[in-house]
Every structure is written in C-alpha cells, then in structure tokens.
Design a protein around this motif. Structure first.
Motif, PDB file in Angstrom:
ATOM      1  N   ALA A 174      38.951   7.902   7.634  1.00  0.00           N
ATOM      2  CA  ALA A 174      38.242   7.411   8.810  1.00  0.00           C
ATOM      3  C   ALA A 174      36.996   6.675   8.370  1.00  0.00           C
ATOM      4  CB  ALA A 174      37.869   8.578   9.721  1.00  0.00           C
ATOM      5  N   THR A 223      35.071   6.593  15.388  1.00  0.00           N
ATOM      6  CA  THR A 223      35.618   5.721  14.361  1.00  0.00           C
ATOM      7  C   THR A 223      36.034   4.391  14.978  1.00  0.00           C
ATOM      8  OG1 THR A 223      36.414   7.639  13.166  1.00  0.00           O
ATOM      9  CG2 THR A 223      37.437   5.534  12.642  1.00  0.00           C
ATOM     10  N   THR A 224      35.826   3.316  14.235  1.00  0.00           N
ATOM     11  CA  THR A 224      36.171   1.994  14.731  1.00  0.00           C
ATOM     12  C   THR A 224      37.651   1.927  15.079  1.00  0.00           C
ATOM     13  OG1 THR A 224      34.459   1.014  13.356  1.00  0.00           O
ATOM     14  CG2 THR A 224      36.184  -0.455  14.181  1.00  0.00           C
ATOM     15  N   ALA A 225      37.963   1.424  16.255  1.00  0.00           N
ATOM     16  CA  ALA A 225      39.349   1.342  16.712  1.00  0.00           C
ATOM     17  C   ALA A 225      40.087   0.246  15.957  1.00  0.00           C
ATOM     18  CB  ALA A 225      39.381   1.070  18.210  1.00  0.00           C
ATOM     19  N   ARG A 244      40.718   8.420  25.500  1.00  0.00           N
ATOM     20  CA  ARG A 244      41.327   7.724  24.375  1.00  0.00           C
ATOM     21  C   ARG A 244      42.756   7.292  24.690  1.00  0.00           C
ATOM     22  NH1 ARG A 244      38.747   7.600  19.489  1.00  0.00           N
ATOM     23  NH2 ARG A 244      36.790   8.749  19.415  1.00  0.00           N
ATOM     24  N   TRP A 292      43.322   7.297  15.479  1.00  0.00           N
ATOM     25  CA  TRP A 292      42.146   7.105  16.340  1.00  0.00           C
ATOM     26  C   TRP A 292      42.314   7.851  17.660  1.00  0.00           C
ATOM     27  CZ3 TRP A 292      41.245   5.218  21.188  1.00  0.00           C
ATOM     28  CH2 TRP A 292      39.923   4.897  21.511  1.00  0.00           C
ATOM     29  N   ARG A 293      43.518   7.774  18.236  1.00  0.00           N
ATOM     30  CA  ARG A 293      43.748   8.388  19.546  1.00  0.00           C
ATOM     31  C   ARG A 293      43.657   9.906  19.496  1.00  0.00           C
ATOM     32  NH1 ARG A 293      49.576   7.852  22.347  1.00  0.00           N
ATOM     33  NH2 ARG A 293      50.023   9.373  20.710  1.00  0.00           N
TER      34      ARG A 293
END
Length: 674
Positions: free
Chosen positions: A216, A232-234, A250, A281-282
């Motif tokens: 991440a 965290t950057t998508a 999310r 990320w989700r």
C-alpha cells in the motif's frame, strides 16, 4: 420498459377510439390488425434513440377502416402520420440538456444510457414522479427501485451513464440510491459485460512484473482529522479524480472509479494489475471520514433538503477533444444544473407513445417479437451466408502457444498521468462521410480475433483502441484517404484522442512477428521465401505478406527456422526457398508492426471479396468508399448506409454483419441499410 423499448419497436400504451355504432371488441381487433401493418417509426429518429410522445391525435380522422377488415392503413393516412411524427421528433425536448418546457409533448433520449442517467438524476432530485414520461415508461412503479432494477438489467450502459452524471455533478446523490450490496452487484455485472472477472478483485494486487504483492502506498501530504493518514491512493486516481467526492462508501467509490476508468481509458482498466489493486483498496478496513448519505429506501423519493458538498471537477482543457464544431455543436457545461420545470401533476394522464429506434443490445435474441397494443408479430431475420472469414478455430490453433501470436503482446503499464474529463458534447447528431466502409474493418478485427465481441467478452484484446485499429489500417488501404472527411475526427473522438495525438501513440507493438497459424487456413499450397536482413529472419508468403520476422542474432538460422515454422506445417502446405530481400527495414515500432499486419489484411480482404490483390482501387471501391451517415451517442455507433451501394461481395464475406456490443470499447456498433 427494457423489454418494451427494444429493437425498432413502437408501443402504444393507451388508445382511445370514438365513434357511433361500433361494437367495442370487433373495432379493437380491426384496429389492432390495421396498425400492425402501419409504419409507426418516426422518420429521422436516430437509430438508438427513444422518443416518448404524450398525445398523438388521428392525423386523418375517419380514414382508418375500423368498420371493416384491413391489413394496413391507407397510404394517405400513413403519409399524414409520418409527417406528424417527424414534427414531434423535431420538437422533442432533451431532458439530458436541461430544463424541459412545461408544455413539452415529446421528449427524446439519444440512447439507453442517456435514459438511465436522466431517470436516476430525476429520482435522486425528487422530480421523477412529476414528469409524465417516467409515469408512462414505468407505470405504477417505485421509481427509486426502478433505477436499481434497470441499471442492473443493462450494465453495459452504466459507465456512460455515470460519466454523464459526473459531468452534471450529480453522481454522488445518484450512487446513494444503491445499497452497498447493490453497488457491489452492479460492479460485478459491469465487469462481466466488459469481459472482466469480478474474482480479480479478490486477488492480491501485484506489481507490473507480477513478482510480489504490491505494498500500500501512502500519498505524501497532510494527514486527516485526528492525525490519521489519508486512505491509500485509489488505482483510478489519475483518470477519475472526481471519485474523491465519494468519501463515505468504498463500494460506491469502487463502482464509480472502475466505471469511469472503463469509460475513459479502457486499456488501463484491462491491465492485469488494475482490478486486484481495486480489490485491495476496496477491502481496506480504514475508517471513512464522512458518514454515509445513503438514505433509507422509502425516503429516496423525496428531494434531498441538504445540499451535497460535491467538489467541482478539474477545469476542462481547451483541447480535451478533437475539434468537430463543423459537424456537431458542443454543449455548454452548466456550473449548476437548474431544477427542471414540469407541467403540473394531472389527475388523468394520457399515457404516452413510446418509440424506440432499432438498436441491438448485449442480451437481445433473434426471436424477439414486436408488440403493438397486444398485437404480436415476429421479426424475421434472414440467415446469413457462411463467411469466408470464418472465426472457427483450427485444431492446430487450439493448442497453439499464445505467446507466439501478435495479438497477445506484453505492454508495460504506462505512467500515471492526469487526464481531464471529456468535455460535454452533443453526441447523436449525424455525420456524413464518403468512407462509411471503414467500419466494416471492425468485423475484420473480430474475424482475426484481435478483439472480442459480445459472444466472447473475455477474449484477450489487442492493447490498441479498436477505433485506432480502424484508423491505422483504413488509411493504408484507402487509395484516397480524404483527410478532410469527418470520419477521421469521429474515429478520433471514439478513441478519445486529443488534438495532436496520433493513433496508436500509446501502443507498444511486439518486437517480433509470428502470424497466427489459423490466419493461413485459406492460403494453402504456396511458395514461401526466407532471407536474413539486418539480423532478422524474415519469411515471406507468396500472397505478399510476412509470415515471420524475428531476431536471429546469435542463433543457428536453419535450426531457428525449423523451430519457428513448425506450427504452420499442420495448417498450410508450403515449399521454402531462399529469397533475395535487401534492406533497409522500418525501425519505428508502430510502422514496422503495420508493415507486418496491413499486407496480410489486404491479401485476406482481396481473397474474401474476389478482388485482385494488385488492384488497390478495386478494393477501395468495393469495401471502403461508401456514403454513410454516422449517429454517435455515448453508448452507440450507428452506421446508416445505402443498400444500393452495398456490393454483394461484402455481404457474402460477412463484413456487413451486425456487430452489437463491443466490450473492449464499451459501445454498440450497428449497421443499418436504407
């Protein structure tokens, strides 16, 4: 509605007949029979459009034969009806473009994605129940629930609908109509219809070299409230920065981020590392900074009393799309969309006529039937001739190593870059072109299995926009490419290329060429020649294209040639002799790749069309130089050609085959003939 508004169908939801001495049942049966033989499609309606007409009076009262049996209405009545329908379409309001006048008697949606977007917009703003067209399209329905049902039913239109709503700055309130499980299911269906697997969301994200899971990455910058770091950057951050406004769920953010990436940069969404990164990320268990605005289902009919704090998207660059102002007028993007005016709610509503022009969908079947107020009639489809450009795989190609094919190239991921959202533009207005046959090349790409269609959405695609493929191959096949023809700008718009960006500029061609053995099934018993030029082993086919072009430095040429030609022995009988080819060779990667591909395309097309491979003008006239009108919407490309100009050879070759849904491009492509 989805079943009603499909494939060239007119639906009359309520019809009133007044007259003396009419027996109701007999009059109804006779009227149904005569209307079943009438042409009820409005002239000039764009092929993928849906028009709702509130009331339509008999254009010639007393002319329809309701007191006697008839198979079709009189010609004078048909002409009068066509004239009235043409006027209604010309005056129809476009809900997608803002306020609908209170007295509007007709509304038009350019394609199903526009209809779904406008429905969701009106429901989220609490205005849907006051609009007569929604009550006509979805009678006695819970419109909030209808949004969920219709979006789940037609997931191929979701990315373009969300793109529209993002431009209108309404996307946050619209996605709140979906619960978390519904948003997850909708994302699964969107991925499936685009040929991607939702199971990839559960795979560990890996780096570009696929060596180990990606760590991440925390972006540099300020921390959130209470000292907590930002999320965290998508994975979609560079292409869909507007998703930052969805800080509450999310699942909803993943739906919007993936949909906008599929819409704007589909090649990036198809990279093997993208979906695992989305899943990582989700599924992060970080606390979210903003409480969810998702209201209980029962309360979603009313307009929100709280203004949604949605940040404006980045300002549009002046050159965010090719200049086509000579062909279509741009739409001014409103800073804030005003509430749509509407007529007062009436106690007795005349249910509208719904007319949908012909357009194929990913779920349509040949046996679909047309309904006119209870009358059913089959749509007859003539069986298509077997195409010489058969897509059936040969036994040899079934076990072929895919790494040998020029289709399955390994393209390194491009660096992340900021992309401006596409500008709002009046899609749907017709373009006229003298090169309508260029779109037949889409079928060529499908026949060669460079791209997949709706029947095999998960097929690996060439990492090059299909529209750029048509542009690059078409320009080299045209005798006169007509640089000022609008078709080139249309193809640039479809490929989302900015002015000054050349087609294929982001495509990384392979370093070597090995023609797929299945492509040679129709080329048998030929003489091949080989040569070594500038350290490369090149094998030429007698039809004028290269079978092999691979580096041979440091290899035994004879052993390398035997190894490379082994896969072709089962599909083609050939004799091999030494040639006398000399350099220089193309060194620019894209030109070298086109030098491999285009000669084969020319030879294959000439063989399928019965044209001499030495007569470039004959190929141009037979396949490419066809007058056409192009109707381009957010979800459809409709090519309207003239049947009188259609050569029989094109039809026999199957190049005019209706294509339908193109998963790699997120659009439907349909041919129409007048």
């Amino acid at each position: 509605m989805h079943e009603q508004a499909a494939r060239g169908r007119t639906v009359i939801q309520r019809l009133r007949l007044r007259g003396a001495e009419l027996e109701p049942l007999s009059a109804r049966l006779r009227l149904e029979a005569v209307l079943a033989g009438a042409d009820l499609l409005p002239p000039g309606l764009p092929p993928s459009a849906t028009v709702c007409i509130r009331r339509l009076m008999d254009p010639k009262p007393g002319v329809l034969p309701v007191s006697q049996q008839a198979l079709r209405p009189p010609a004078a009545w048909n002409e009068a009806l066509s004239s009235v329908l043409r006027e209604q379409v010309a005056r129809a309001a476009r809900p997608a473009r803002g306020v609908v006048p209170a007295g509007a008697e007709a509304v038009l949606f350019a394609d199903p994605s526009e209809l779904l977007a406008c429905l969701a917009s009106d429901v989220s703003r609490g205005l849907a129940n006051a609009h007569w067209w929604w009550r006509g399209l979805f009678p006695n329905a819970d419109l909030a629930r209808t949004v969920v049902t219709e979006w789940l039913r037609a997931p191929e239109y979701v990315p373009s609908a969300l793109e529209f709503l993002t431009r209108q700055r309404e996307v946050r309130s619209v996605v709140s109509l979906f619960t978390v499980p519904e948003a997850r299911e909708l994302l699964t269906r969107v991925l499936r219809v685009h040929g991607l697997s939702a199971t990839a969301l559960d795979a560990p994200a890996r780096d570009a070299n696929d060596e180990q899971p990606m760590a991440a990455v925390e972006p540099e910058g300020p921390v959130g409230a209470g000292g907590a770091p930002h999320a965290t950057t998508a994975p979609w951050e560079s292409w869909a920065p507007e998703v930052r406004t969805l800080k509450d769920s999310r699942e909803h953010a993943a739906l919007l981020g993936v949909a906008l990436t599929l819409r704007r940069v589909p090649v990036e969404a198809r990279r093997p590392e993208f979906l695992p990164a989305v899943g990582t990320w989700r599924n992060m268990e970080e606390s979210l900074s903003v409480p969810s605005p998702v209201a209980p289902r029962a309360a979603r009919h009313e307009a929100s009393t709280e203004a949604l704090a949605v940040s404006a998207p980045p300002s549009l660059h002046a050159e965010s799309a090719p200049d086509v102002t000579a062909f279509t007028a741009p739409v001014e993007e409103p800073a804030a969309r005003p509430p749509r005016e509407t007529a007062p709610f009436e106690e007795h509503v005349a249910v509208p006529v719904l007319i949908r022009a012909e357009a194929s969908t990913a779920s349509e079947s040949v046996g679909e039937r047309s309904h006119i107020d209870g009358v059913s009639r089959p749509i007859e489809v003539a069986p298509s001739a077997e195409s010489p450009l058969s897509r059936e795989a040969s036994p040899a190609s079934a076990t072929e190593d895919v790494s040998r094919s020029p289709v399955h190239t390994t393209t390194p991921p491009t660096p992340l870059r900021e992309l401006e959202p596409p500008s709002g533009r009046a899609w749907g207005l017709p373009f006229s072109t003298r090169l309508g046959g260029l779109f037949y090349l889409v079928n060529l790409g499908l026949f060669l299995e460079l791209y997949g269609d709706f029947s095999m959405p998960a097929h690996p695609n060439l990492p090059l926009s299909l529209w750029d493929f048509v542009t690059l191959v078409g320009r080299r096949l045209c005798v006169d490419p007509r640089p000022t023809d609008p078709v080139w700008k249309v193809l640039a718009l479809l490929a989302r290329r900015k002015p000054g960006v050349l087609p294929g500029q982001d495509f990384t061609p392979p370093e070597a060429w090995r023609i797929p053995p299945a492509w040679l099934r129709t080329f048998r018993d030929t003489q091949w020649t080989w040569s070594v030029v500038e350290g490369r082993l090149r094998v030429h086919h007698a039809a004028g294209f290269l079978v092999l072009d691979v580096p041979c430095d440091g290899h035994d040429v004879e052993a390398l040639m035997n190894s490379e030609l082994a896969p072709y022995s089962s599909v083609s009988s050939f004799t091999l002799s030494r040639g006398d080819e000399t350099g220089p060779l193309d060194t620019e990667p894209l030109e070298r790749w086109l030098g491999w591909l285009v000669p084969f395309c020319r030879a294959r097309l000439c063989r399928a069309l019965g044209v001499s491979p030495d007569d470039a003008s004959a190929l141009d006239a037979t396949l490419l130089a066809h007058d056409a009108r192009l109707h381009v919407t957010e979800g459809h490309v409709d090519v309207v050609l003239f049947l009188a100009q259609l050569p029989l050879a094109v039809r026999i070759a199957g190049l005019d085959r209706d294509i339908g849904w193109l998963p790699s491009e997120g659009r439907h492509l349909t041919f129409h003939f007048e």
